[in-house]
Every structure is written in structure tokens, then in C-alpha cells.
Enzyme design. Structure first.
Site, PDB file in Angstrom:
ATOM      1  N   LYS A 105       3.885  12.118  -2.214  1.00 54.77           N
ATOM      2  CA  LYS A 105       4.887  11.550  -1.693  1.00 54.77           C
ATOM      3  C   LYS A 105       5.958  12.426  -0.786  1.00 54.77           C
ATOM      4  CE  LYS A 105       7.518   8.023  -3.109  1.00 54.77           C
ATOM      5  NZ  LYS A 105       8.505   6.758  -4.550  1.00 54.77           N
ATOM      6  N   GLY A 117       2.441   3.630   1.825  1.00 54.88           N
ATOM      7  CA  GLY A 117       2.661   3.686   3.345  1.00 54.88           C
ATOM      8  C   GLY A 117       3.658   5.550   2.888  1.00 54.88           C
ATOM      9  N   GLY A 133       0.524  -1.247  -0.525  1.00 59.82           N
ATOM     10  CA  GLY A 133       0.236  -0.259  -0.146  1.00 59.82           C
ATOM     11  C   GLY A 133       0.728   1.228  -0.317  1.00 59.82           C
ATOM     12  N   ARG A 156       3.249  13.853  -7.510  1.00 59.48           N
ATOM     13  CA  ARG A 156       3.519  13.409  -8.555  1.00 59.48           C
ATOM     14  C   ARG A 156       1.594  13.230  -9.255  1.00 59.48           C
ATOM     15  NH1 ARG A 156       5.714   7.381  -6.986  1.00 59.48           N
ATOM     16  NH2 ARG A 156       3.996   7.011  -6.384  1.00 59.48           N
ATOM     17  N   ASP A 200       7.343   4.604  -9.813  1.00 61.91           N
ATOM     18  CA  ASP A 200       8.317   5.227  -8.639  1.00 61.91           C
ATOM     19  C   ASP A 200       9.629   5.246  -8.683  1.00 61.91           C
ATOM     20  OD1 ASP A 200       5.936   4.752  -6.981  1.00 61.91           O
ATOM     21  OD2 ASP A 200       6.384   2.234  -6.032  1.00 61.91           O
ATOM     22  N   ASP A 237       7.969   5.782   8.713  1.00 66.11           N
ATOM     23  CA  ASP A 237       7.487   7.417   9.438  1.00 66.11           C
ATOM     24  C   ASP A 237       6.952   7.955   8.054  1.00 66.11           C
ATOM     25  OD1 ASP A 237       9.314   8.061   7.266  1.00 66.11           O
ATOM     26  OD2 ASP A 237      10.899   8.504   8.025  1.00 66.11           O
ATOM     27  N   ASP A 245       4.856  -4.314  -6.806  1.00 64.45           N
ATOM     28  CA  ASP A 245       3.672  -3.469  -6.669  1.00 64.45           C
ATOM     29  C   ASP A 245       4.317  -2.480  -7.424  1.00 64.45           C
ATOM     30  OD1 ASP A 245       5.915  -4.194  -5.082  1.00 64.45           O
ATOM     31  OD2 ASP A 245       5.609  -2.242  -4.093  1.00 64.45           O
ATOM     32  N   ASN A 246       5.509  -1.744  -8.072  1.00 68.29           N
ATOM     33  CA  ASN A 246       5.504  -0.772  -8.504  1.00 68.29           C
ATOM     34  C   ASN A 246       5.725  -0.056 -10.074  1.00 68.29           C
ATOM     35  OD1 ASN A 246       6.952   0.669  -6.699  1.00 68.29           O
ATOM     36  ND2 ASN A 246       8.941  -0.808  -6.879  1.00 68.29           N
TER      37      ASN A 246
HETATM   38  P1  AMP Z   1       8.938   0.757  -2.052  1.00 68.78           P
HETATM   39  O1  AMP Z   1       9.847   0.460  -2.925  1.00 68.78           O
HETATM   40  O2  AMP Z   1       9.996   2.664  -2.448  1.00 68.78           O
HETATM   41  O3  AMP Z   1       8.158   1.296  -4.271  1.00 68.78           O
HETATM   42  O4  AMP Z   1       7.927   1.032  -1.464  1.00 68.78           O
HETATM   43  C1  AMP Z   1       7.651  -0.338  -1.201  1.00 68.78           C
HETATM   44  C2  AMP Z   1       6.758  -0.101   0.009  1.00 68.78           C
HETATM   45  O5  AMP Z   1       7.452   0.891   1.119  1.00 68.78           O
HETATM   46  C3  AMP Z   1       5.662   0.693  -0.198  1.00 68.78           C
HETATM   47  O6  AMP Z   1       4.243   0.611  -0.078  1.00 68.78           O
HETATM   48  C4  AMP Z   1       5.897   2.073   0.501  1.00 68.78           C
HETATM   49  O7  AMP Z   1       4.557   3.187   0.934  1.00 68.78           O
HETATM   50  C5  AMP Z   1       6.425   1.893   1.578  1.00 68.78           C
HETATM   51  N1  AMP Z   1       7.222   2.954   2.154  1.00 68.78           N
HETATM   52  C6  AMP Z   1       9.081   2.884   2.077  1.00 68.78           C
HETATM   53  N2  AMP Z   1       9.509   3.892   2.351  1.00 68.78           N
HETATM   54  C7  AMP Z   1       7.933   4.636   3.117  1.00 68.78           C
HETATM   55  C8  AMP Z   1       8.554   5.269   4.305  1.00 68.78           C
HETATM   56  N3  AMP Z   1       9.348   6.229   4.252  1.00 68.78           N
HETATM   57  N4  AMP Z   1       7.213   5.301   5.077  1.00 68.78           N
HETATM   58  C9  AMP Z   1       6.314   4.271   4.806  1.00 68.78           C
HETATM   59  N5  AMP Z   1       6.324   3.986   3.551  1.00 68.78           N
HETATM   60  C10 AMP Z   1       7.137   3.596   2.924  1.00 68.78           C
HETATM   61 MG    MG Z   2       6.505   1.282  -4.614  1.00 67.87          MG
END
Ligand code: AMP
Ligand code: MG
Length: 519
Positions: free
Chosen positions: A124, A103, A101, A194, A281, A136, A271-272
């Protein structure tokens, strides 16, 4: 502020989370959760895309206003905005990861422009959501600059991508261990806004499928087709198959585009992967400098190199096969899913041939041209040659004089150049013979090659220089790069420095050749 017209159809038509309890949690039976951005101490506009601002109808005065920085820093809402975070799952590095989801991404709503186009706006780094899983919800300046610049650079290369409206500094420090080596430090925080017609991902379908919730899966598929693939309306019985086939075709064309310009995404988890075939992403991505099919910028993936340059087309196929498995409950007979995956292979092969033709300036792809390109790739690797400089240099190649000299600039290592020179000259002779037998007039050939072989790409070290300046309070480097990258295929007098190959100092420097998922 202008009155944007919001039409938040996703929130209206898909089920949302019934709970608004704070803190991370599992969210069942819902595609999103309503959640407000967390205000930041001192939002300040650091950069914006004039193209995207014009598309959405923001004027110069509005962009400069405090209200703009407050809205896009997450401290205020415009009428019609309804913040939410999306629920989705995903396969990360080949393993099912369950619920992920948004995050730290918070959607503000879907803007309808005067032209009738739909743009979902998303902050973002706007604070925690139910999907933050203990993190965070924030983002640091360096990764936000990288996402902001590359989104717009990709768009101007003509490659499908999510866009970026603006970059806002938050005035808040965020602690990150950049290389995951036990050295956390406080860094400036930032938020990118974005924009995309849709942020729906492969993982959006995988999550309800994993829960065995076929009703929700069907609702999401029907919604996606209705909103994002309206031209498929009326396809009747074959609708889902046609839709999946189109997702496969778009993904195939995207992969061919990435490979053509030397883009390595770095984290091709499901997810990306955008259902619209957009680049989505921007994390530890990078651009190929010396040609190396095994290169990945992502140190988190340095051991297995799952997401290395050369493997991207195969990974995309695998990701599509995960999507197919998730969608299977909607299909009585899975033959159309298999057909979609086969279509991926066929469309990729065709798009790859089109890339070869365009990069080498040929009228059409003949037997032997794929092999000609493959042998060039092998040589570029052996001789450590800059991919972008080589192909751009080839535009001015004179078949009457198949010499290496005019391309000397593209080499990183003198000894390797000398060692490979005979083989490269031999290749140039083969290429000259091929051109002699090609009907394209020279001017036409060069025009096509210029369009396929950009002069300017977001070289990793250029982004890093802009980041280091911005961390010292000077955003000039971001603005300059953004402007150069708006016309990546044109010769821009006075801007030769932006086309130079990677300097030696950047070879093994964090941020230039080594990036992690820390952002
Ligand atoms: P990503 O690899 O950046 O696509 O992130 C994978 C997952 O981790 C996604 O669900 C993001 O929303 C979550 N995520 C990455 N960084 C953070 C953060 N600083 N705080 C909360 N969720 C994060
Ligand atoms: Mg992502």
C-alpha cells in the site's frame, strides 16, 4: 530470500485489463490491471510483524537483508510475483462513486504457505495505478504506521482483519494537507505490506453490476466462492443464497467484535467492506476513550457522523443491502437475498448478546441483561468514563462491596463523576444482584471477562506518540506498541503506561482525536 510459492489464481481465472496505457483511466470488462510498483529512492525496513513473517517463512537474516527492503519497498520482485491493481467501485458516504479501484495498493501475488493457507500480499503506497484518479499512489509514514499497528493489534484481539507483514520507509517525501485546511507539508513516505486470504470487497461486485455486466459479475462471484468459500462447494441450487447469507453472518460478527472493543472504523464505504468479513482499510479509525456513542475520529465525517460508533451495525446492514442489490441479477428470486439481510439482523443480535454476557461475566443472557448493559452505556456516556478501563476494572468487581472507588481511574472529569456517582453506585448494586443470581464461579467469570475486555488497545494517543518518534527517526515506539498489543488481554507487568487513559493534552489534538482521510 526464501522461495515463496506463488499461485496467482485470481490473475489466472479472472479477466484483466487489456490496456497497459499509463495514467488514470476507466477500466471496463476487467477485475484488475497489471501494473508495476514505482521504485523508491531508499527503501528501509522500519518494522515487521514477527508473527506474519514466520507464517510466510521469512527468517531473521532475510528480514534484515537489503533484498527484503527492496522487494517490500517496490524496487524488486521475487520469482512468481505478478503485480496488479484491483478494479472495484463503491458507495462512499451513501453515494455511488463509480469506479474506484486500488489507487495506491499493488498486489504482488498469492503466496501458498506450507500449511496450505493462501495469503495475497499487497503493497500500500507503491505508486500510481490506472485507478489513482489524479492522486499520487503514495502513502505517508503516519497513516502507514497506523495501518501496520492496528492490523496486528486487531488480529491479536481475535478480531478478523487483514494483516501486516512489514513497514518500509521509502526515503521519499510525500506532500499532504493533513487536516484539509490549506496547510500542505512534505511528510516522510512509507509502504505497508498487507496480507489477507482475499482483498475482494463489496465494491468489487458493485462495479460490474453498475455496468450491467452480469457475465463478469457471475464470474467474480463463482471465483470468490471457489477460492474463498470452498466449504460451500456442492451447495447446488441454493449456492449463491448460502454464500450471501454467510457474508451477512460474518459481517454481523465483525460488527459485534468492533462494538465490544470500542473500535470505530471511520470510513465504512462499501469499497472498504471485505467479502470475508475482515476489518479492511485502516484510515481515520479510532478507539473509544470516554464512552460516546456519537463519536467518530474522522473529521471528514464530523458534520453528518454517518460512521459514528453506534451506527456501525446499521451501516454494515446498509452496505450489505448495496451488495444484495449488486448481486440481484444472479438471483431469479430475491428471497434468499432478503433472507441473508434478515440473517444479519439475527446474527448481530445473538453476537451482541454474547458480548454482553462476556463483558459482564454472566453464564447466559437473560431478560433484562440487554437493558442492564444499555443503562450502563447511558451512564458511562453521561459520566464521561473510559470504556476500556471501566470494563477491565469491572473484572475485579466485588459484589459484596458495590463501590465506585476501585473504578475511579476510568473517569475523565471529576465533576461529572461526582454528579453521576449515585446512579453508578445504584447500577453497581443492580449488577451485584444479578451476579448473586448467576451460576458462574468467580474464577471462571473473571477469566471470561478478561478475554472479552482487553487491558491494552491501540489508544489513539499511543499511536500518535509512536508516529512522532518515528518521524524523528526512532522506530522504538512502533516496536514497543506492537509487542504490547500482541497480548492485549494479559496483565503485562511494567507496561501499565500503555493501559492509561488519554492524557489531557491529547483530547483535541490532531492525530489523537481528530483524523482525516488524508493519508
Ligand atoms: P480510502 O478512503 O483510503 O479507502 O480510498 C478510497 C479510494 O481512493 C481508493 O480507491 C484508493 O485507492 C484511492 N486513494 C486514496 N489515496 C490515494 C492516493 N494517495 N493515491 C491514489 N489513490 C488513492
Ligand atoms: Mg479503501
Amino acid at each position: 530470500m526464501p522461495s515463496l510459492l506463488f499461485d496467482n489464481v485470481l490473475l489466472r481465472e479472472l479477466p484483466g485489463d487489456c490496456s497497459d496505457a499509463p495514467g488514470p483511466r476507466e477500466v471496463l470488462d476487467a477485475c484488475y490491471s497489471r501494473v508495476m510498483p514505482t521504485p523508491v529512492p531508499a527503501p528501509r525496513l522500519l518494522a515487521h510483524s514477527a508473527d506474519m513473517a514466520a507464517t510466510l517463512g521469512f527468517g531473521v537474516e532475510e528480514l534484515a537483508s537489503d533484498a527484503f527492503a527492496r522487494v517490500f519497498g517496490g524496487n524488486a520482485l521475487l520469482p512468481g510475483m505478478q503485480p496488479s491493481a484491483a478494479n472495484y467501485g463503491g458507495h462512499q458516504f451513501g453515494v455511488w462513486a463509480g469506479q474506484l479501484g486500488d489507487g495506491r495498493a499493488i498486489s504482488l501475488g498469492e503466496v501458498l504457505t506450507v500449511g496450505g493457507k493462501r495469503w495475497e500480499l499487497q503493497l500500500k503506497g507503491a505508486g500510481p495505478t490506472p485507478y489513482s484518479r489524479g492522486a499520487d499512489g503514495r502513502a505517508v509514514l503516519r497513516s502507514s504506521i497506523r495501518e501496520f499497528l492496528c492490523s496486528e493489534a486487531m488480529h491479536h484481539l481475535g478480531i478478523p482483519t487483514t494483516r501486516a507483514l512489514c513497514l518500509v520507509g521509502t526515503g521519499e517525501q510525500v506532500v499532504r494537507d493533513m487536516l484539509y485546511d490549506g496547510h500542505p507539508r512534505a511528510e516522510p513516505g512509507a509502504i505497508v505490506c498487507r496480507a489477507a486470504p482475499s482483498f475482494i470487497r463489496f465494491g468489487s461486485f458493485e462495479l460490474p453490476a453498475a455496468h450491467g455486466d452480469t457475465a463478469l459479475l457471475r464470474r467474480l462471484a463463482d471465483f470468490t466462492i471457489r477460492r474463498d468459500f470452498p466449504h460451500l462447494a456442492g451447495h447446488g441450487e441454493g449456492l449463491y443464497g448460502d454464500w450471501f447469507g454467510e457474508v451477512c453472518a460474518r459481517t454481523a460478527r465483525l460488527m459485534a467484535d468492533w462494538m465490544r472493543v470500542g473500535f470505530v472504523h471511520g470510513v465504512m464505504n462499501t469499497d472498504n467492506m471485505s467479502i470475508l468479513g475482515l476489518t479492511l482499510d485502516y484510515g481515520p479509525y479510532g478507539w473509544i476513550e470516554d464512552y460516546d456513542p456519537d463519536w467518530t475520529p474522522n473529521t471528514t465525517d464530523a458534520q453528518r457522523r454517518r460512521y459514528r460508533y453506534e451506527q456501525q451495525p446499521d451501516v454494515a446492514w446498509w452496505n450489505l443491502s448495496r451488495l444484495a442489490a449488486a448481486l440481484a441479477p444472479l438471483f431469479g428470486d430475491i428471497a434468499p437475498l432478503q433472507a441473508g439481510l434478515d440473517r444479519y439482523v439475527a446474527v448481530y443480535a445473538e453476537a451482541d448478546r454474547a458480548s454482553i454476557v462476556a463483558k459482564l461475566g454472566l453464564a447466559a443472557c437473560r431478560d433484562g441483561d440487554t437493558a442492564l448493559m444499555q443503562s450502563l452505556h447511558d451512564l458511562l456516556h453521561e459520566a464521561e468514563v473510559d470504556m476500556t478501563l471501566w470494563f477491565r476494572g469491572l473484572v475485579d468487581f466485588d459484589p459484596q462491596r458495590p463501590a465506585l472507588e476501585p473504578l475511579h481511574d476510568a473517569f475523565y472529569d471529576e465533576a461529572k463523576r461526582r454528579a453521576q456517582e449515585p446512579a453508578l453506585v445504584d447500577w453497581l448494586a443492580r449488577y451485584a444482584a444479578r451476579l448473586a443470581d448467576d451460576p458462574l464461579p468467580v474464577a471462571e467469570r473473571r477469566a471470561r471477562m478478561r478475554a472479552a475486555n482487553p487491558r491494552y488497545v491501540l489508544r489513539n494517543y499511543l499511536a500518535q506518540q509512536a508516529i512522532e518518534r518515528a518521524e524523528q527517526g526512532d522506530c522504538g515506539g512502533i516496536h514497543e506498541l506492537l509487542d504490547v498489543l500482541r497480548r492485549p488481554c494479559d496483565e503485562q507487568a511494567g507496561r501499565e503506561a500503555f493501559a492509561r487513559k488519554r492524557p489531557d493534552w491529547a483530547r483535541h489534538r490532531p492525530g489523537c482525536s481528530m483524523l482525516s482521510c488524508s493519508s
